[in-house]
Design an enzyme around this catalytic site. Structure first.
Site, PDB file in Angstrom:
ATOM      1  N   ASP A 677       0.927  -1.151   0.044  1.00  0.00           N
ATOM      2  CA  ASP A 677       0.084   0.047   0.103  1.00  0.00           C
ATOM      3  C   ASP A 677       0.955   1.089  -0.053  1.00  0.00           C
ATOM      4  OD1 ASP A 677      -2.721   1.151   0.074  1.00  0.00           O
ATOM      5  OD2 ASP A 677      -1.848   1.905   2.107  1.00  0.00           O
ATOM      6  N   LYS A 681       1.514   4.219  -2.831  1.00  0.00           N
ATOM      7  CA  LYS A 681       1.434   5.784  -2.741  1.00  0.00           C
ATOM      8  C   LYS A 681       2.712   6.657  -3.149  1.00  0.00           C
ATOM      9  CE  LYS A 681      -1.759   5.153   1.344  1.00  0.00           C
ATOM     10  NZ  LYS A 681      -1.780   5.149   2.760  1.00  0.00           N
TER      11      LYS A 681
END
Length: 814
Positions: A677, A681
């Protein structure tokens, strides 16, 4: 003397006819009244249907005839319950004549314009007789005069031209001798100089009233219909449409020509030169103000008075290099259509003279093509021009206003607002008088176009936003509630009318083009249709609403793969889902290109930092000419929460479970704890900085135990957390020994990116980062040593929902 006209709906039922009689009775108390009436609502269409059925040897013409009989007999009995024999006897006799005419059409297999005029004349003759006799039965001073004895025309059947010199004398002479307070005239019908029945064209009852009003030079002509005046646009398609108080003759004619059904276009002509105002009134709401049509200079100076449209249009295009510089092509083209009695609604010609476009009624398209191709057969064979091209499924929209010529930028506003909503314009025309701007568009886009233009020119800069949300779990539910709470504030302060039109979870989906009721949305969704990703898209596309926004509040890869379809339909996309922007670089660039090409914003602020303005700030830096040298960040609110709460007196398993329960991690915590994750980003930030990079280019140093990395399911993963507690305690112990805090850090520097768990020493900006906060430091050419820092809550349902909401509002303010 007053002249009033009542349309088909106004005399379409006994209840409505009683309203008409009450209005006439009140007027007749103080003045002499001339009342023109249309056929009973729907009867003219039934007469034409019966005629065509008879022509085509369809025995159903008798059934249609019986419907006509039944309708009139029912009206007579309802209006005259105690004394209907006399009226029934006359009407029955006339209807026998109608039946004989229909049988004649059936036998000789012919329905000429002359016969058609005789056929449809029955409607007005019957309605006017019934109304006049009903009024007499009620003791009113009323009489009927057959308009065919007053209005004299040529023999151009179905749209006869009036001989005003004879007609005006007939009308004046007759009304000099009238004794009754109220005279009923059938509208629409007339006779030729040799006594043949003619008609003035569909909608001709308005025209009849205007002819009488002009001949008698009355103070005002009143047209009574089923709406309260001429509206800014079609109220059936645009809920926000409203009646226009005052409008000029020219504006009224333009709106009527381009489809406004309230007024028959030729109506204006007889009263224009005498400056007799026309007052449009509502039979069902007699007290409503209505619309006054006149040349009153106090009429509003607003540049646009109304928006109208004509459906079922075909566009004919004649083109070819052989047309350039050669006189006579236009003349031959227009003469051909004139000979075929085909009306041209709009004309546009390229300045190069290479093509001419004409808009006509779709029903005439094939006949026009045959005739034009025959006339230009020689030029087509010599390849000087191409055979006529026909495009159907089109509609004309027109912006109308006397004062448009005095205001710059009207056409620019019109076309830019249509373009933003993916409404393709096939042809454009604007008269030199600048009273209208006309465009040909697809029939499927009419409702969206009218709503878009009405919002642009009539709604005080209010902007309606139509939102479709997929994923109404924890974050999605909060977003719906925030929208519900803020709707009034947005309308009052930002002029944004925000409504949720579609909602979906993994099982169900629901739509309402007028906006869902957010008080009971959960129950309504539970009772709705079965959900499907493609089905949701097809519903959004079919609704075809202006300013549409698709909001993805999921982590679903399949949904992210549909973004391109939405963007190609000029539907903006707001995404919480990070998969699309961290997918293959070519897909990321494709979405960016589609967003620009179709003028459909693609916003994904919540991809990084939930509600923090990280991506927006980065975009502003780049747009202003700054260059990003490096980025250092703690981008996982989930991991920050975990390591801020994990210590030697807690268990790693318990903290991860707590993070999930409080909404900081995905349902599968491996997405957060694996670092994927965070890698997504930093990848998104790198790409937004202008660097071409893919996910596999990012170095990911996992802190998970080996068994945790290899776990096959969520349950297996949680089990490894229990078994490998010593591994995680060792990480904490090392940081504590070095007087450091554990932080999961993302870095981007010199085109390379990495993510991993680090021991952050005291004094570092990341050291005191608490709770689920995120922090991003941008080192740029303008901020080389002291970075631009953005810090705040970077996880949680409320802040993520507020980030999505902020993107929606940003689109509303565009």
């Amino acid at each position: 003397m007053k002249v009033l006209k009542f349309g088909g709906t106004s005399v379409g039922s006994s209840k409505n006819i009683n309203n008409v009689i009450n209005i006439l009775e009140n007027y007749g108390k103080s003045d002499t009244v001339v009342c023109v009436v249309s056929a009973v609502g729907g009867i003219t269409d039934k007469l034409l249907l019966a005629g065509n059925q008879a022509l085509n040897k369809d025995h159903n013409f008798l059934e249609t005839y019986e419907d006509i009989v039944s309708k009139h007999f029912d009206l007579i009995k309802e209006l005259n319950p105690s004394d209907s024999k006399t009226i029934l006897g006359y009407v029955e006799e006339r209807l026998r004549g109608l039946k004989s005419l229909l049988e004649g059409i059936y036998l000789i297999n012919e329905l000429s314009p002359k016969t058609s005029d005789k056929l449809v004349s029955y409607g007005e003759l019957l309605s006017s007789f019934i109304i006049a006799e009903t009024m007499k039965n009620r003791g009113l001073s009323a009489n009927r005069k057959n308009s065919q004895e007053l209005i004299i025309t040529n023999s151009n059947f179905s749209k006869a031209e009036v001989d005003y010199s004879i007609t005006n004398e007939n009308i004046k002479d007759y009304f000099k001798t009238v004794q009754e307070d109220i005279t009923i005239l059938p509208g629409f019908i007339s006779k030729s100089k040799i006594g043949e029945i003619t008609t003035l064209g569909r909608g001709g009852s308005d025209f009849t009233a205007a002819i009488v009003a002009a001949a008698l030079d009355v103070d005002q002509l009143e047209i009574w219909t089923d709406v309260s005046g001429m509206f800014t646009t079609n109220p059936k398609l645009v809920k926000q449409a409203y009646p226009i108080d005052k409008i000029s003759y020219q504006e009224a004619m333009e709106l009527s020509h381009f489809g406004a059904k309230v007024l028959y276009p030729p109506t204006v002509q007889p009263v224009l030169s005498l400056n007799i105002p026309i007052h449009i009134k509502n039979t069902l709401e007699p007290e409503a103000v209505g619309t006054i049509i006149s040349n009153d200079e106090t009429n509003s100076t607003a540049p646009v008075k109304g928006i109208s449209n004509i459906s079922n249009i075909a566009l004919l295009t004649l083109e070819g290099s052989g047309m350039v510089g050669i006189p006579g092509f236009s003349k031959r083209l227009f003469e051909t259509l004139s000979q075929e009695k085909i009306n041209i609604i709009m004309i546009t010609q390229a300045s190069s003279e290479h093509s001419i476009c004409l808009a006509i009624e779709a029903q005439d398209a094939e006949a026009a093509k045959v005739a034009i191709d025959a006339v230009f057969e020689n030029e087509i064979e010599l390849n000087k021009i191409d055979p006529i091209i026909i495009e159907t499924g089109l509609s004309i929209i027109a912006l109308v206003g006397d004062n448009m010529k005095n205001h710059q930028g009207i056409s620019g506003k019109m076309f830019s607002s249509l373009g933003k909503n993916n409404i393709n314009i096939r042809a454009i025309a604007q008269g030199a008088s600048e009273k209208n701007i006309t465009a040909v568009i697809g029939e499927k886009d009419v409702k969206k176009a009218l709503n878009t233009l009405h919002e642009q020119f009539f709604e005080a800069q209010n902007k309606q936003i139509n939102v479709f949300i997929t994923g109404v779990g924890n974050v999605g539910e909060r977003l719906v509630e925030q929208i519900k709470q803020q709707k009034k504030y947005l309308k009052d302060n930002l002029k944004i009318k925000l409504r949720i039109v579609g909602l979906s979870n993994s099982r169900r989906m629901i739509f309402d083009e007028h906006g869902l009721d957010l008080k009971n949305w959960k129950a309504d969704l539970a009772d709705s249709q079965e959900a499907s990703l493609q089905g949701f898209f097809q519903n959004v596309k079919a609704l075809n609403l202006r300013n549409s926004i698709f909001v993805d509040v999921t982590a679903n890869k399949e949904i992210s793969e549909l973004y391109a379809q939405y963007l190609r339909e000029s539907i903006a996309v707001v995404a919480c889902n990070k998969i699309a922007c961290s997918s293959d670089f070519e897909n990321y660039k494709l979405l960016k290109r589609l967003s620009l090409k179709y003028n459909a914003p693609f916003l994904f602020e919540t991809n990084v930092g939930a509600g923090l303005p990280i991506i927006d700030t980065l975009n502003n830096l780049v747009a202003s000419g700054d260059k990003v040298n490096s980025i250092q960040a703690v981008l996982s609110g989930s991991l920050n929460f975990v390591f801020n709460n994990f210590n030697d007196s807690t268990k790693f398993y318990d903290i991860v479970k707590q993070a999930g329960a409080e909404g900081y991690t995905e349902p599968d915590p491996r997405i957060d704890l694996s670092g994927v994750d965070v890698a997504r980003k930093i990848l998104i930030l790198a790409r937004e900085s202008g660097v071409e990079m893919n996910l596999e280019d990012i170095e990911n140093s996992s802190f998970l135990s080996e068994s945790g990395q290899k776990s096959g399911s969520v349950d297996d993963f949680y089990e490894t957390l229990i078994q490998d507690e010593a591994h995680y305690q060792a990480l904490y112990a090392s940081a504590k020994a070095n007087n450091s805090q554990l932080k999961y850090v993302a870095k981007f520097d010199n085109g390379k990116a990495s993510v991993g768990l680090q021991e952050i020493p005291e004094g570092h900006p990341f050291y005191n980062l608490e709770g689920s906060d995120n922090i991003v430091m941008f080192y740029t050419e303008r901020y080389p040593t002291n970075p631009m820092i953005i810090k705040g809550a970077g996880a949680g349902a409320d802040v993520t929902a507020s980030g999505l909401f902020a993107d929606i509002i940003r689109l509303g303010n565009d």
